[in-house]
Design a protein around this motif. Sequence first.
Motif, PDB file in Angstrom:
ATOM      1  N   ASP A  68      45.133   8.520  19.240  1.00 52.27           N
ATOM      2  CA  ASP A  68      44.959   9.919  19.134  1.00 52.27           C
ATOM      3  C   ASP A  68      46.048  10.817  19.764  1.00 52.27           C
ATOM      4  OD1 ASP A  68      42.886  12.080  18.690  1.00 52.27           O
ATOM      5  OD2 ASP A  68      42.709  12.157  21.064  1.00 52.27           O
ATOM      6  N   LEU A  69      46.747   9.920  20.647  1.00 52.80           N
ATOM      7  CA  LEU A  69      48.092  10.714  21.200  1.00 52.80           C
ATOM      8  C   LEU A  69      49.207  10.760  20.259  1.00 52.80           C
ATOM      9  CD1 LEU A  69      48.238   9.675  24.896  1.00 52.80           C
ATOM     10  CD2 LEU A  69      47.224  11.920  24.091  1.00 52.80           C
ATOM     11  N   GLY A  70      49.059   9.946  19.096  1.00 49.38           N
ATOM     12  CA  GLY A  70      50.065  10.189  17.865  1.00 49.38           C
ATOM     13  C   GLY A  70      50.927   8.914  17.898  1.00 49.38           C
ATOM     14  N   VAL A  71      50.448   7.751  18.735  1.00 51.41           N
ATOM     15  CA  VAL A  71      51.302   6.540  18.779  1.00 51.41           C
ATOM     16  C   VAL A  71      51.425   5.982  17.417  1.00 51.41           C
ATOM     17  CG1 VAL A  71      51.744   4.442  19.875  1.00 51.41           C
ATOM     18  CG2 VAL A  71      51.459   6.461  21.183  1.00 51.41           C
ATOM     19  N   SER A 122      60.536   5.906  24.535  1.00 53.87           N
ATOM     20  CA  SER A 122      59.286   5.652  24.836  1.00 53.87           C
ATOM     21  C   SER A 122      58.442   7.055  24.647  1.00 53.87           C
ATOM     22  CB  SER A 122      59.144   5.160  26.166  1.00 53.87           C
ATOM     23  OG  SER A 122      59.445   3.856  26.334  1.00 53.87           O
ATOM     24  N   ARG A 123      57.411   7.265  23.892  1.00 49.68           N
ATOM     25  CA  ARG A 123      56.676   8.584  23.770  1.00 49.68           C
ATOM     26  C   ARG A 123      55.422   8.401  24.782  1.00 49.68           C
ATOM     27  NH1 ARG A 123      56.746  11.083  18.995  1.00 49.68           N
ATOM     28  NH2 ARG A 123      54.518  11.703  19.307  1.00 49.68           N
ATOM     29  N   GLN A 147      56.136  12.322  25.539  1.00 48.90           N
ATOM     30  CA  GLN A 147      55.033  13.177  25.487  1.00 48.90           C
ATOM     31  C   GLN A 147      54.090  12.962  26.285  1.00 48.90           C
ATOM     32  OE1 GLN A 147      55.426  15.504  22.400  1.00 48.90           O
ATOM     33  NE2 GLN A 147      57.451  14.478  22.707  1.00 48.90           N
ATOM     34  N   HIS A 148      53.641  12.076  26.934  1.00 50.06           N
ATOM     35  CA  HIS A 148      52.609  12.040  27.860  1.00 50.06           C
ATOM     36  C   HIS A 148      52.842  10.860  28.844  1.00 50.06           C
ATOM     37  CE1 HIS A 148      50.055  14.274  24.937  1.00 50.06           C
ATOM     38  NE2 HIS A 148      50.484  13.466  24.130  1.00 50.06           N
ATOM     39  N   VAL A 149      52.058  11.081  30.153  1.00 44.68           N
ATOM     40  CA  VAL A 149      52.098   9.902  31.345  1.00 44.68           C
ATOM     41  C   VAL A 149      50.575   9.661  31.348  1.00 44.68           C
ATOM     42  CG1 VAL A 149      52.814   9.336  33.610  1.00 44.68           C
ATOM     43  CG2 VAL A 149      54.201  10.803  32.036  1.00 44.68           C
ATOM     44  N   VAL A 150      50.220   8.473  31.424  1.00 40.69           N
ATOM     45  CA  VAL A 150      48.796   8.011  31.526  1.00 40.69           C
ATOM     46  C   VAL A 150      48.681   7.530  32.968  1.00 40.69           C
ATOM     47  CG1 VAL A 150      46.972   6.753  30.897  1.00 40.69           C
ATOM     48  CG2 VAL A 150      48.339   7.942  29.180  1.00 40.69           C
ATOM     49  N   PRO A 164      54.261  20.445  30.869  1.00 43.25           N
ATOM     50  CA  PRO A 164      53.314  20.673  29.441  1.00 43.25           C
ATOM     51  C   PRO A 164      51.936  20.349  29.671  1.00 43.25           C
ATOM     52  CG  PRO A 164      55.232  19.422  29.192  1.00 43.25           C
ATOM     53  CD  PRO A 164      54.970  19.293  30.761  1.00 43.25           C
ATOM     54  N   GLU A 165      50.929  20.992  28.713  1.00 45.71           N
ATOM     55  CA  GLU A 165      49.375  20.884  28.843  1.00 45.71           C
ATOM     56  C   GLU A 165      49.326  19.607  28.145  1.00 45.71           C
ATOM     57  OE1 GLU A 165      45.603  22.973  26.871  1.00 45.71           O
ATOM     58  OE2 GLU A 165      47.522  24.090  26.755  1.00 45.71           O
ATOM     59  N   GLY A 166      48.414  18.795  28.985  1.00 42.68           N
ATOM     60  CA  GLY A 166      48.170  17.556  28.411  1.00 42.68           C
ATOM     61  C   GLY A 166      49.175  16.363  28.672  1.00 42.68           C
ATOM     62  N   TRP A 167      50.428  16.701  29.457  1.00 40.67           N
ATOM     63  CA  TRP A 167      51.465  15.771  29.872  1.00 40.67           C
ATOM     64  C   TRP A 167      50.908  14.700  30.833  1.00 40.67           C
ATOM     65  CZ3 TRP A 167      55.179  14.545  33.728  1.00 40.67           C
ATOM     66  CH2 TRP A 167      56.445  13.846  33.368  1.00 40.67           C
ATOM     67  N   VAL A 168      50.165  14.922  31.533  1.00 39.26           N
ATOM     68  CA  VAL A 168      49.429  14.034  32.297  1.00 39.26           C
ATOM     69  C   VAL A 168      48.127  13.843  32.275  1.00 39.26           C
ATOM     70  CG1 VAL A 168      49.150  13.472  34.858  1.00 39.26           C
ATOM     71  CG2 VAL A 168      51.241  14.624  34.361  1.00 39.26           C
ATOM     72  N   LEU A 169      47.843  12.497  32.138  1.00 42.03           N
ATOM     73  CA  LEU A 169      46.301  12.080  31.827  1.00 42.03           C
ATOM     74  C   LEU A 169      46.020  10.940  32.738  1.00 42.03           C
ATOM     75  CD1 LEU A 169      46.732  11.625  27.955  1.00 42.03           C
ATOM     76  CD2 LEU A 169      45.003  13.145  28.839  1.00 42.03           C
ATOM     77  N   THR A 170      44.859  10.704  33.058  1.00 43.30           N
ATOM     78  CA  THR A 170      44.417   9.670  33.854  1.00 43.30           C
ATOM     79  C   THR A 170      43.809   8.544  32.934  1.00 43.30           C
ATOM     80  OG1 THR A 170      41.952  10.056  33.827  1.00 43.30           O
ATOM     81  CG2 THR A 170      43.226  10.888  35.705  1.00 43.30           C
TER      82      THR A 170
END
Length: 628
Positions: A68-71, A122-123, A147-150, A164-170
């Motif tokens: 869903d994040l585009g990987v 790394s994306r 693009q993202h950090v989980v 950026p919006e949505g950059w950090v997720l749990t």
Amino acid sequence: MSDTQTLIENRPPSVAALFVQRVEATPDLEAYRHPVPAADGQGPDEWKSLSWGQAAERVYAIAAGLADLGVTSEQRVALSSSTRIEWILADLGVMCAGGATTTIYPQTNAEESAYILGDSESRVLFAENAAQLAKARERRAELPELQHVVVFDAAGAEPVEGDPEGWVLTLAELEARGTAYLAKHPDAIKERIAAITSTQLATLIYTSGTTGRPKGVRLPQDNWSYMAKAIAATGLISGEDVQYLWLPLAHVFGKVLTSGQIEVGHVTAVDGRVDKIIENLPVVQPTYMASVPRIFEKVYNGVAAKAREAGGAKYKIFQWAAEVAREYAKVSQDNFRRTGKASVPFGLGAKHKVADALVFAKIREAFGGRLRAAVSGSAALAPEIGFFFSGAGIHILEGYGLTETSAASFVNPGEAYRTGTVGKPLPGLEVRIADDGEILLRGPGIMEGYHKLPEKTAEVLESDGWFHTGDIGELSPDGYLRITDRKKDLIKTSGGKYIAPAEVEGQFKAVCPFVSNILVLGADRNFCTALIALDEPAILGWAKDHGVTGSYAEVVAHQETVALIEGYVKRLNEGLQRWQTIKQFRLLPRDLDVEHGELTPSLKLKRPVVERQYKELIDEMYSGAKEA
């Protein structure tokens, strides 16, 4: 074709496919145990379990969340975390999404972490906690691909102004996204897994180089599928086993253990907190575990220190028992080699029975009481320490491999193990000793090459598949390998004599119960010297008994401590050739550690770093000195 060959050759194209097979075969069996801290933060951890089916539910949700994040296929997803259940679930999630895991040690500083994230492109980054997130955030401007950090542990890891919006997720948010994604596309992950090919990149592991930037080792899907089947084919583990896994999963040695487990289907208890090992072992009661030599050395030093503190008679009993253990192990292993039976003479057996009741049984209990075997790798185990544990009923099977060979290339074969060797090659691996003694390997576990470094790849990997390990070794007529040293670490004195420092260092660890780390020097010099770091609890315990007061640094600087270690150096020298003997030594003011960059995260010595750090002490040992 033998059953073993069939097993190895009929392997699935990916670990993801292997995981699907395991889940379908035993969905309700226990797969993992992991600790959950007590609610009050005071009591003992509570251990919780995941079945294979429960693990799969989370893995597929993570995989779908990444989709869903585009990987997409082979895109890199980094993992910067200590060893814990979430590491394994995230890694499997990456592979089931068709991506490739890039591993980063949590101890890695912000600069080197950014280099690995950038070089691997790394994306997404799985970050253990706020501290790992902060390192990525600090260098975000340099990482346009990220693009993202989980985040695994959400406390203190909330998004901040400028993110950026949505950059950090749990992790929970990622799994929720994945569940929603699967509701719309129920077959998406199954289709991704079915599309994975054996040559597709699975893992990018950066070797912690002693100089310069680390190199990314490209390990395709087939490497891990082969490893899973080859480990199973050794017969060393079964579905009934309970493994205790604490090794860094960012390291190839820890990572390969996850593949073997999926193939065999046994239980793995996961907890990477090194300070909890002694506490966890009696709780987990593992039947096997993998470790690095430093852990066995610390246990040995700890047992010796306790015996010494208990007083003269108990210490003498321990020393006697230690000699009985070594003699018992050497005789029984030798007899097994000659006759196929691990027999010993009646008198030695009787002594061993007494020593077992007095000393060895307590050591086995400390390991949980059920340990059938321990695998040791990553560095050489001093043979005398190996013989001690063997005689005490803790069977340490040494193995050998490198990041570039997917970790496991050789391992000692069960009952037929030989202390001081790394055993026999895994099924499917070819081995050759070059004219200069270098070990060359060829087989399905060898890397594809170094990431973006074709020239470096060509230096070690020949066009016909032979890999140059950089290690020197000898093969016995029946196929057991003994590693003598790293090719680049061999010392040539100014007198033209070659010395393997690891061999001398291992012998010193066997005679001196106070040593933590030792570095033997002597290249282009006319004699050998050593830098010695002592085990803090052991030496402070001795100091207390001998009226030597002060901090660790003050104790090691005390003349009585220097005299104590000098006695052990003399004992070491008695068993060495003249040109190998240590003529001078210096005790270091602190132990070597990962934080100062002197040890790799798998606790291997970084010789050039230590030599630079303590150049003044080295110069002092050689200034105007002549060989005795």
